[in-house]
Design a protein around this motif. Structure first.
Motif, PDB file in Angstrom:
ATOM      1  N   PRO A 139      40.129  44.274  39.327  1.00  0.00           N
ATOM      2  CA  PRO A 139      40.853  45.520  39.030  1.00  0.00           C
ATOM      3  C   PRO A 139      41.300  46.253  40.289  1.00  0.00           C
ATOM      4  O   PRO A 139      42.388  46.838  40.318  1.00  0.00           O
ATOM      5  CB  PRO A 139      39.830  46.349  38.243  1.00  0.00           C
ATOM      6  CG  PRO A 139      38.866  45.364  37.699  1.00  0.00           C
ATOM      7  CD  PRO A 139      38.778  44.278  38.731  1.00  0.00           C
ATOM      8  N   LEU A 156      44.435  44.652  41.539  1.00  0.00           N
ATOM      9  CA  LEU A 156      45.605  45.043  40.746  1.00  0.00           C
ATOM     10  C   LEU A 156      46.100  46.428  41.161  1.00  0.00           C
ATOM     11  O   LEU A 156      47.311  46.682  41.201  1.00  0.00           O
ATOM     12  CB  LEU A 156      45.271  45.026  39.252  1.00  0.00           C
ATOM     13  CG  LEU A 156      45.036  43.650  38.633  1.00  0.00           C
ATOM     14  CD1 LEU A 156      44.765  43.777  37.143  1.00  0.00           C
ATOM     15  CD2 LEU A 156      46.230  42.727  38.872  1.00  0.00           C
ATOM     16  N   TRP A 202      47.733  45.914  44.642  1.00  0.00           N
ATOM     17  CA  TRP A 202      48.971  45.168  44.417  1.00  0.00           C
ATOM     18  C   TRP A 202      50.076  46.097  43.924  1.00  0.00           C
ATOM     19  O   TRP A 202      51.189  46.110  44.450  1.00  0.00           O
ATOM     20  CB  TRP A 202      48.683  44.055  43.409  1.00  0.00           C
ATOM     21  CG  TRP A 202      49.865  43.387  42.770  1.00  0.00           C
ATOM     22  CD1 TRP A 202      50.325  43.577  41.510  1.00  0.00           C
ATOM     23  CD2 TRP A 202      50.700  42.380  43.352  1.00  0.00           C
ATOM     24  NE1 TRP A 202      51.407  42.769  41.260  1.00  0.00           N
ATOM     25  CE2 TRP A 202      51.653  42.013  42.374  1.00  0.00           C
ATOM     26  CE3 TRP A 202      50.744  41.744  44.591  1.00  0.00           C
ATOM     27  CZ2 TRP A 202      52.639  41.063  42.606  1.00  0.00           C
ATOM     28  CZ3 TRP A 202      51.725  40.793  44.830  1.00  0.00           C
ATOM     29  CH2 TRP A 202      52.647  40.458  43.854  1.00  0.00           C
ATOM     30  N   THR A 203      49.758  46.901  42.915  1.00  0.00           N
ATOM     31  CA  THR A 203      50.754  47.800  42.328  1.00  0.00           C
ATOM     32  C   THR A 203      51.035  48.984  43.236  1.00  0.00           C
ATOM     33  O   THR A 203      52.188  49.410  43.385  1.00  0.00           O
ATOM     34  CB  THR A 203      50.271  48.309  40.956  1.00  0.00           C
ATOM     35  OG1 THR A 203      49.859  47.195  40.161  1.00  0.00           O
ATOM     36  CG2 THR A 203      51.373  49.048  40.228  1.00  0.00           C
ATOM     37  N   SER A 218      41.548  42.534  49.746  1.00  0.00           N
ATOM     38  CA  SER A 218      42.550  42.477  48.684  1.00  0.00           C
ATOM     39  C   SER A 218      43.962  42.247  49.209  1.00  0.00           C
ATOM     40  O   SER A 218      44.868  41.978  48.429  1.00  0.00           O
ATOM     41  CB  SER A 218      42.536  43.775  47.857  1.00  0.00           C
ATOM     42  OG  SER A 218      41.333  43.866  47.121  1.00  0.00           O
ATOM     43  N   MET A 273      52.277  44.528  37.061  1.00  0.00           N
ATOM     44  CA  MET A 273      50.864  44.756  37.344  1.00  0.00           C
ATOM     45  C   MET A 273      50.033  43.535  36.979  1.00  0.00           C
ATOM     46  O   MET A 273      49.202  43.074  37.768  1.00  0.00           O
ATOM     47  CB  MET A 273      50.376  45.978  36.573  1.00  0.00           C
ATOM     48  CG  MET A 273      50.925  47.293  37.068  1.00  0.00           C
ATOM     49  SD  MET A 273      50.510  48.669  35.958  1.00  0.00           S
ATOM     50  CE  MET A 273      48.726  48.538  35.920  1.00  0.00           C
ATOM     51  N   LEU A 274      50.268  43.002  35.776  1.00  0.00           N
ATOM     52  CA  LEU A 274      49.497  41.841  35.333  1.00  0.00           C
ATOM     53  C   LEU A 274      49.804  40.598  36.165  1.00  0.00           C
ATOM     54  O   LEU A 274      48.942  39.730  36.332  1.00  0.00           O
ATOM     55  CB  LEU A 274      49.785  41.557  33.851  1.00  0.00           C
ATOM     56  CG  LEU A 274      49.271  42.601  32.860  1.00  0.00           C
ATOM     57  CD1 LEU A 274      49.593  42.166  31.433  1.00  0.00           C
ATOM     58  CD2 LEU A 274      47.762  42.817  33.017  1.00  0.00           C
ATOM     59  N   SER A 275      51.036  40.518  36.690  1.00  0.00           N
ATOM     60  CA  SER A 275      51.395  39.353  37.505  1.00  0.00           C
ATOM     61  C   SER A 275      50.544  39.270  38.770  1.00  0.00           C
ATOM     62  O   SER A 275      50.456  38.209  39.397  1.00  0.00           O
ATOM     63  CB  SER A 275      52.881  39.402  37.880  1.00  0.00           C
ATOM     64  OG  SER A 275      53.135  40.430  38.827  1.00  0.00           O
ATOM     65  N   GLY A 276      49.922  40.392  39.123  1.00  0.00           N
ATOM     66  CA  GLY A 276      49.031  40.366  40.272  1.00  0.00           C
ATOM     67  C   GLY A 276      47.882  39.390  40.103  1.00  0.00           C
ATOM     68  O   GLY A 276      47.342  38.881  41.092  1.00  0.00           O
ATOM     69  N   LEU A 277      47.507  39.119  38.852  1.00  0.00           N
ATOM     70  CA  LEU A 277      46.435  38.146  38.611  1.00  0.00           C
ATOM     71  C   LEU A 277      46.826  36.755  39.092  1.00  0.00           C
ATOM     72  O   LEU A 277      45.965  35.967  39.516  1.00  0.00           O
ATOM     73  CB  LEU A 277      46.089  38.105  37.117  1.00  0.00           C
ATOM     74  CG  LEU A 277      45.436  39.377  36.548  1.00  0.00           C
ATOM     75  CD1 LEU A 277      45.285  39.264  35.042  1.00  0.00           C
ATOM     76  CD2 LEU A 277      44.084  39.631  37.216  1.00  0.00           C
ATOM     77  N   TYR A 317      46.033  36.991  42.645  1.00  0.00           N
ATOM     78  CA  TYR A 317      44.613  37.211  42.923  1.00  0.00           C
ATOM     79  C   TYR A 317      43.805  35.918  42.852  1.00  0.00           C
ATOM     80  O   TYR A 317      43.010  35.621  43.761  1.00  0.00           O
ATOM     81  CB  TYR A 317      44.049  38.233  41.940  1.00  0.00           C
ATOM     82  CG  TYR A 317      42.556  38.370  42.023  1.00  0.00           C
ATOM     83  CD1 TYR A 317      41.955  39.108  43.042  1.00  0.00           C
ATOM     84  CD2 TYR A 317      41.724  37.740  41.088  1.00  0.00           C
ATOM     85  CE1 TYR A 317      40.584  39.215  43.139  1.00  0.00           C
ATOM     86  CE2 TYR A 317      40.349  37.859  41.176  1.00  0.00           C
ATOM     87  CZ  TYR A 317      39.784  38.588  42.206  1.00  0.00           C
ATOM     88  OH  TYR A 317      38.418  38.686  42.298  1.00  0.00           O
TER      89      TYR A 317
END
Length: 469
Positions: A92, A95, A98-99, A320, A428-432, A435
């Motif tokens: 988290p 994320l 990232w964002t 991160s 945001m989810l694309s950060g996974l 990661y």
């Protein structure tokens, strides 16, 4: 930063006055000169618009209480990133970084720089709006200048912040004083039937709050530089509890002054409400207002750069982001790579962006992670009640903040659904996807080693450690 036993540390050079100036100077930017007409447009009446401004300040003040408690428990720089990391883990927190690094922080800097550029260019184009290319080039130049200032020296950046903060406070006091004079002269027509025409639908109310909250943004910036505050357990709460109520009072009084000088229709049709106020009230001295906006916005961008660079630096220090962003210049003792990276992304966002869109996206993203931060404090209260706290916030207040922050995320989406909100959420989810291979499996370290060494030699930078003294 300072060097101790061969290691670089963040240096504690931010005292109480500088801390207050950092918060006030970052909060008072372009918002109070541009957002009032939008708040009034969304909410529909002068009385309701003043309630929005008051409520926004109250929410930010209460939220600051929560951040004070977090800042005295977790005495590390990084703001939301470090609080999410210490409570919910690396994914988290990544994320968020990232964002924040790729959208939220550069978006705020880009929006303020565009506003600054609009007012800088306006005197050269009296009969027409400044060309878009001129505005964007001016915005990019301001980003680069402020980035260089922050990269040169911490004291230089804080000194400039202090000077510009006092200048913008003086400009707001001029507007407040002018409004008081108008009211004593009987200019109260806007306050008769003040709530007539109020729009109570969830969408417009949410958008009005978004605009109001944008103007207050920066209330949390001191938590990004906790490691650089002298006696943070004392100065952090003092600075927050002095700064935010002061700004709230000023914002409400400035809006009263606008409404004393203009009818609601005039205010909503004004492209620059502060300039319209100046033309009506100050006459030949109206030039003071555009100058005030320029000084105010410049100081706000400087404050956002100062704290945004630290957020990026801490995220890199915790793994991160690439290691290069956690390094400091060995002579100037500033997080130079992080500042340069933030400036680079902000410049990219200026090129296709416009002020209104950037504000909406920034607010949407910011309150997603504010919600997660308030949830982190709730978790600490429930699972680790034994931790020493020099400042405590009641549990009920935390629940209230969590409900408010989630509402500020959902109401614009429900009331005015736009495809852009979906794109932001997907980003945001694309950060996974980044990661898992690069952070979790540490492929980033392997792929970046040679680049890091090259940049260290080129930029004269070295790794820096946390300062938790």
């Amino acid at each position: 930063m300072e060097t101790t036993t061969g290691e670089l540390h963040l240096k504690r050079e931010v005292g109480l006055i500088s801390a207050i100036c950092l918060i006030v100077g970052t909060m008072i930017g372009s918002g109070i000169f541009m957002s009032p007409e939008w708040v009034l447009r969304y909410i529909g009446s002068p009385g309701a618009s003043l309630l929005i401004w008051t409520a926004s300040g109250l929410v930010c003040t209460i939220a600051a209480f929560a951040y004070v408690e977090l800042g005295t428990i977790i005495r590390e720089s990084g703001g939301e990133y470090i609080y999410i990391l210490r409570n919910f883990g690396r994914a988290p927190a990544f994320l968020f970084s990232w964002t924040s690094v790729f959208i939220a922080r550069p978006a705020g800097i880009a929006a303020m720089s565009l506003s600054l550029a609009q007012y800088v260019a306006a005197p050269f184009y009296e009969d027409c709006p400044p060309p878009s290319a001129v505005v964007k080039c001016t915005a990019i130049a301001s980003i680069l200048i402020i980035g260089i200032i922050n990269g040169l020296n911490v004291k230089l950046a804080t000194c400039i912040q202090n000077i510009f903060t006092f200048a913008k406070l003086l400009s707001l006091l001029i507007i407040v004083t002018g409004g008081i004079v108008l009211i004593f002269k009987g200019y109260t027509h806007s306050f008769q039937n003040a709530f007539q025409g109020t729009i109570g639908e969830i969408g417009p109310v949410g958008m009005a709050f978004q605009q109001g909250m944008w103007s207050y943004d920066g209330w949390n910036n001191l938590n990004y530089v906790t490691e650089e505050i002298r006696r943070p357990e004392v100065n952090l709460p003092r600075a927050l509890l002095i700064s935010i109520p002061l700004v709230t009072l000023l914002y409400v009084m400035v809006n009263v002054s606008y409404l004393a000088a203009m009818s609601p229709n005039e205010m909503m049709k004004s492209g620059a409400v502060a300039v319209t106020w100046g033309n009506k009230v100050l006459g030949s001295w109206a030039w003071i207002i555009p100058l005030s906006v320029i000084l105010s916005t410049f100081g706000s961008v400087n404050g956002s750069f100062f704290t945004g660079g630290r957020s990026c630096y801490v995220a890199a220090r915790e793994g991160s982001l690439p290691d290069i962003l956690s390094m400091a210049h060995v002579h100037r003792l500033t997080p130079l790579p992080a500042l340069a990276f933030i400036a680079f992304i902000a410049v990219i966002m200026v090129i296709p962006g416009d002020f209104a869109s950037i504000v909406n996206y920034f607010s949407f993203i910011a309150w997603i992670f504010y919600s997660l931060t308030f949830a982190a404090l709730l978790k600490l209260k429930i699972k680790k009640p034994h931790l020493h706290r020099s400042f405590k916030v009641p549990m009920l207040v935390q629940v209230f903040l969590l409900i408010i922050s989630v509402s500020l995320v959902l109401t614009p989406v429900i009331g005015n659904p736009r495809i852009e909100y979906l794109f932001i959420f997907l980003f945001m989810l694309s950060g996974l996807l980044i990661y898992l291979p690069l952070i979790h499996f540490k492929l980033w370290t392997i792929s970046m080693d040679r680049v890091t060494v090259f940049l260290q030699l080129l930029l004269d930078i070295a790794p820096a450690q946390a300062n938790l003294d």
